[in-house]
Design a protein around this motif. Structure first.
Motif, PDB file in Angstrom:
ATOM      1  N   ASP A 193       1.380  -0.900   0.107  1.00  0.00           N
ATOM      2  CA  ASP A 193      -0.141   0.041   0.147  1.00  0.00           C
ATOM      3  C   ASP A 193       1.131   0.947  -0.426  1.00  0.00           C
ATOM      4  O   ASP A 193       0.599   2.091  -0.815  1.00  0.00           O
ATOM      5  N   ARG A 194       2.086   1.459   0.918  1.00  0.00           N
ATOM      6  CA  ARG A 194       2.612   2.410   0.767  1.00  0.00           C
ATOM      7  C   ARG A 194       3.305   2.611  -0.801  1.00  0.00           C
ATOM      8  O   ARG A 194       3.801   4.510  -0.828  1.00  0.00           O
ATOM      9  N   ALA A 195       4.023   1.426  -1.027  1.00  0.00           N
ATOM     10  CA  ALA A 195       4.586   1.888  -2.183  1.00  0.00           C
ATOM     11  C   ALA A 195       3.749   2.282  -3.732  1.00  0.00           C
ATOM     12  O   ALA A 195       4.153   3.139  -3.941  1.00  0.00           O
ATOM     13  N   ALA A 196       2.343   2.440  -3.407  1.00  0.00           N
ATOM     14  CA  ALA A 196       1.455   2.966  -4.415  1.00  0.00           C
ATOM     15  C   ALA A 196       0.757   4.031  -4.011  1.00  0.00           C
ATOM     16  O   ALA A 196       0.342   4.551  -5.114  1.00  0.00           O
ATOM     17  N   ALA A 197       0.908   3.671  -2.654  1.00  0.00           N
ATOM     18  CA  ALA A 197       0.028   5.339  -2.372  1.00  0.00           C
ATOM     19  C   ALA A 197       0.150   6.728  -2.464  1.00  0.00           C
ATOM     20  O   ALA A 197       1.609   6.795  -3.046  1.00  0.00           O
ATOM     21  N   LEU A 198      -0.572   7.949  -2.387  1.00  0.00           N
ATOM     22  CA  LEU A 198       0.223   9.001  -2.006  1.00  0.00           C
ATOM     23  C   LEU A 198       1.056   9.399  -1.560  1.00  0.00           C
ATOM     24  O   LEU A 198       0.976   9.118   0.127  1.00  0.00           O
ATOM     25  N   VAL A 199       2.023  10.293  -1.354  1.00  0.00           N
ATOM     26  CA  VAL A 199       3.171  10.418  -0.630  1.00  0.00           C
ATOM     27  C   VAL A 199       2.822  12.032   1.040  1.00  0.00           C
ATOM     28  O   VAL A 199       1.879  12.788   0.245  1.00  0.00           O
ATOM     29  N   LEU A 200       2.850  11.741   1.706  1.00  0.00           N
ATOM     30  CA  LEU A 200       2.653  12.647   2.748  1.00  0.00           C
ATOM     31  C   LEU A 200       2.880  14.087   2.583  1.00  0.00           C
ATOM     32  O   LEU A 200       4.367  13.809   3.026  1.00  0.00           O
ATOM     33  N   PRO A 201       2.343  14.807   2.633  1.00  0.00           N
ATOM     34  CA  PRO A 201       2.658  15.882   1.886  1.00  0.00           C
ATOM     35  C   PRO A 201       3.772  16.405   3.725  1.00  0.00           C
ATOM     36  O   PRO A 201       3.812  15.787   5.264  1.00  0.00           O
ATOM     37  N   GLU A 202       4.585  17.708   3.439  1.00  0.00           N
ATOM     38  CA  GLU A 202       5.760  18.196   4.519  1.00  0.00           C
ATOM     39  C   GLU A 202       4.678  18.448   6.233  1.00  0.00           C
ATOM     40  O   GLU A 202       5.429  18.453   6.662  1.00  0.00           O
ATOM     41  N   ARG A 203       3.833  19.759   5.263  1.00  0.00           N
ATOM     42  CA  ARG A 203       2.853  20.184   6.662  1.00  0.00           C
ATOM     43  C   ARG A 203       1.860  19.493   6.525  1.00  0.00           C
ATOM     44  O   ARG A 203       1.266  19.096   5.862  1.00  0.00           O
ATOM     45  N   ARG A 204       2.007  19.838   7.775  1.00  0.00           N
ATOM     46  CA  ARG A 204       0.535  19.310   8.700  1.00  0.00           C
ATOM     47  C   ARG A 204      -0.669  19.930   8.374  1.00  0.00           C
ATOM     48  O   ARG A 204      -0.927  21.236   8.236  1.00  0.00           O
ATOM     49  N   PHE A 205      -1.736  19.716   7.849  1.00  0.00           N
ATOM     50  CA  PHE A 205      -3.096  20.112   7.557  1.00  0.00           C
ATOM     51  C   PHE A 205      -3.866  20.820   9.027  1.00  0.00           C
ATOM     52  O   PHE A 205      -3.903  19.447  10.166  1.00  0.00           O
ATOM     53  N   CYS A 206      -4.053  21.868   9.283  1.00  0.00           N
ATOM     54  CA  CYS A 206      -4.534  22.342  10.524  1.00  0.00           C
ATOM     55  C   CYS A 206      -6.184  22.463  10.860  1.00  0.00           C
ATOM     56  O   CYS A 206      -6.942  22.069  10.137  1.00  0.00           O
ATOM     57  N   ALA A 207      -7.188  21.255  11.347  1.00  0.00           N
ATOM     58  CA  ALA A 207      -7.822  20.589  11.571  1.00  0.00           C
ATOM     59  C   ALA A 207      -8.448  21.434  12.727  1.00  0.00           C
ATOM     60  O   ALA A 207     -10.081  21.289  12.447  1.00  0.00           O
ATOM     61  N   ALA A 208      -8.369  22.160  13.575  1.00  0.00           N
ATOM     62  CA  ALA A 208      -9.218  23.361  14.256  1.00  0.00           C
ATOM     63  C   ALA A 208      -9.962  23.989  13.089  1.00  0.00           C
ATOM     64  O   ALA A 208     -10.085  24.637  12.041  1.00  0.00           O
ATOM     65  N   ALA A 209     -11.291  24.478  13.335  1.00  0.00           N
ATOM     66  CA  ALA A 209     -12.255  25.041  13.350  1.00  0.00           C
ATOM     67  C   ALA A 209     -11.993  26.473  13.435  1.00  0.00           C
ATOM     68  O   ALA A 209     -11.902  26.862  14.982  1.00  0.00           O
TER      69      ALA A 209
END
Length: 494
Positions: A295-311
């Motif tokens: 799965d890891r080899a075929a999936a998308l790469v994780l972005p370096e910047r973390r998404f801010c989930a806060a509203a």
């Protein structure tokens, strides 16, 4: 039952031998059907069926006329076709109710006939499920599940976020207080960081956290924050058909299995975060690491910047130094009263960002209130009556040594005078800072001296230069302080 089964098997063996004999006599020996039937004591129709190759013990299906059914067939089909407009899934049209409706219309028909017709009508229209295959890194399914946990000795309800990788069968779980958009987005961020990659497609229900409006077919208008999440991680959001949970049967079945295999007995711990960590460890122990690496080899790469989930919410501070966020109230420093500030809502906390830093609180339910009285120290220093009103909460928020100071003042002077003296100490906190006041109070309390001595400047020079001491006092050593000693010193100085 055992004897009946043996008799049935014995009868079938006789019929098989009988069919073989009939076919041998007619087809090989050329004996007529009439003669074979007369010799063997069976009907000519049976002989003809065996000759034609019929299986022993079977009978030819005969289509019988059904005049009553044919009279009402069209009416039953019309009612069944129209019923979705005036029924629901939980209040659907049954064969019993359809039979009653036909009788009310004056159509005479038996209930068994109606029930048989409805069963066949629905069987012909039932959905056939296609067995699917999942490529590595291609698809994940997400859902929430309600569970029961014991947190800090209290049994309560929680919501389990679950993301399942369909190729490897690996799962990520996390427990939340709420099933809202903030928790939904935060679950994705945590899942991607746990796996170390992003699936190319993710399948969801049509929940409000992700879907603003259902359009034609598989098209959806995404909610703004969920669209931001999808753009940040570049996965393709896919959605199940409304009211068809089996479209994502993998996560549905796995959610139930985790609840039964890993959450019985009811898990207990100090916090939801601690329970989530323990639950994830048990699940990770069963992961197929080889398929996960595929799965890891075929999936998308994780972005370096973390998404801010806060509203984020823009709110105004009231005259009480409170802000209202999602129908709950939180305190901020009183100097912010009347200003516009930004509130960030996380799954378990709220951060209010103002001109002088950030005020943090545990997230409250609708109608709740969280007040930190350290935010009101400038006002409390000027209002002793208010100090008396909130002293038990104030000293708790400030921590030691303030609970000890308050209890000593109350025991010595009573609450009224103690609140006035405590307000003086709070004025010192505003001038010198909480850390300095705590350092001054510690030795004073250990010597059981009055706490107000902390307001007196106590920094004296450790040593004096020789030329700064009067010549008559140089070399004078006072071994023990007494009134006579001080008189001698004064007399010598004069």
């Amino acid at each position: 039952m055992y004897g009946l089964g043996r008799r049935q098997n014995h009868r079938r063996m006789i019929e098989v031998e009988e069919a073989h004999t009939v076919r041998q006599r007619v087809l090989v020996q050329g004996v007529s059907v009439r003669q074979v039937a007369r010799e063997m004591g069976i009907s000519r129709n049976t002989v003809r069926r065996y000759v034609e190759g019929a299986e022993p013990g079977t009978r030819r299906a005969v289509e019988r006329p059904a005049p009553v059914l044919e009279k009402v067939r069209s009416r039953m089909e019309a009612i069944l076709a129209e019923s979705p407009r005036w029924t629901t899934r939980k209040q659907r049209l049954t064969a019993f109710r359809l039979h009653e409706m036909l009788l009310e219309e004056g159509r005479a028909i038996g209930y068994t006939t109606v029930k048989t017709f409805v069963r066949e009508w629905r069987r012909q229209r039932a959905e056939v499920f296609v067995p699917l295959e999942y490529r590595a890194g291609e698809l994940a399914e997400v859902d929430f599940f309600e569970v029961i946990v014991d947190v800090d000795g209290v049994r309560r309800k929680a919501f389990k976020f679950l993301m399942r990788l369909m190729h490897s069968g690996c799962d990520f779980v996390f427990l939340y207080d709420r099933q809202d958009q903030v928790s939904f987005l935060d679950g994705h961020v945590r899942a991607f960081e746990h796996f170390g990659f992003v699936p190319r497609r993710i399948l969801f229900d049509n929940l409000k956290a992700a879907v603003a409006r259902i359009l034609t077919g598989s098209q959806r208008e995404l909610s703004r924050r969920f669209a931001d999440l999808a753009r940040h991680y570049l996965f393709e959001p896919c959605f199940a058909r409304p009211y068809t949970g089996h479209d994502k049967g993998g996560v549905e079945a796995r959610g139930k299995a985790i609840r039964l295999r890993h959450m019985v007995p009811i898990p207990a711990g100090p916090s939801l975060q601690a329970l989530s960590g323990e639950l994830q460890q048990r699940i990770d122990a069963r992961h197929n690491t080889e398929r996960l690496e595929a799965d890891r080899a075929a999936a998308l790469v994780l972005p370096e910047r973390r998404f801010c989930a806060a509203a984020a919410h823009s709110v105004r501070v009231s005259r009480r130094a409170l802000v209202c966020v999602e129908a709950a109230h939180y305190s901020v420093p009183c100097r912010w009263a009347g200003l516009d500030v930004t509130a960030r809502v996380w799954p378990d906390s709220v951060e209010i960002v103002g001109p002088e830093g950030t005020a943090r609180h545990p997230r409250q339910k609708r109608g709740g209130r969280c007040v930190d009285y350290r935010h009101f120290l400038p006002e409390l220093a000027r209002k002793p009556n208010a100090v008396r009103q909130v002293a038990h909460r104030l000293v708790h928020d400030m921590g030691e040594p303030w609970p000890t100071v308050w209890s000593r003042l109350v025991s010595s002077f009573g609450e009224l005078q103690a609140s006035r003296l405590f307000a003086e100490l709070l004025r010192g906190v505003e001038q010198l800072g909480a850390v300095v006041m705590a350092e001054r109070l510690a030795p004073i309390l250990s010597r059981n001296e009055p706490p107000l001595l902390a307001l007196v400047r106590s920094e004296l020079p450790g040593t004096l230069a020789a030329d700064s001491i009067p010549e008559s006092l140089r070399g004078v050593i006072v071994e023990r302080a007494s009134a006579a000693s001080f008189d001698a010193l004064i007399g010598g100085a004069l």
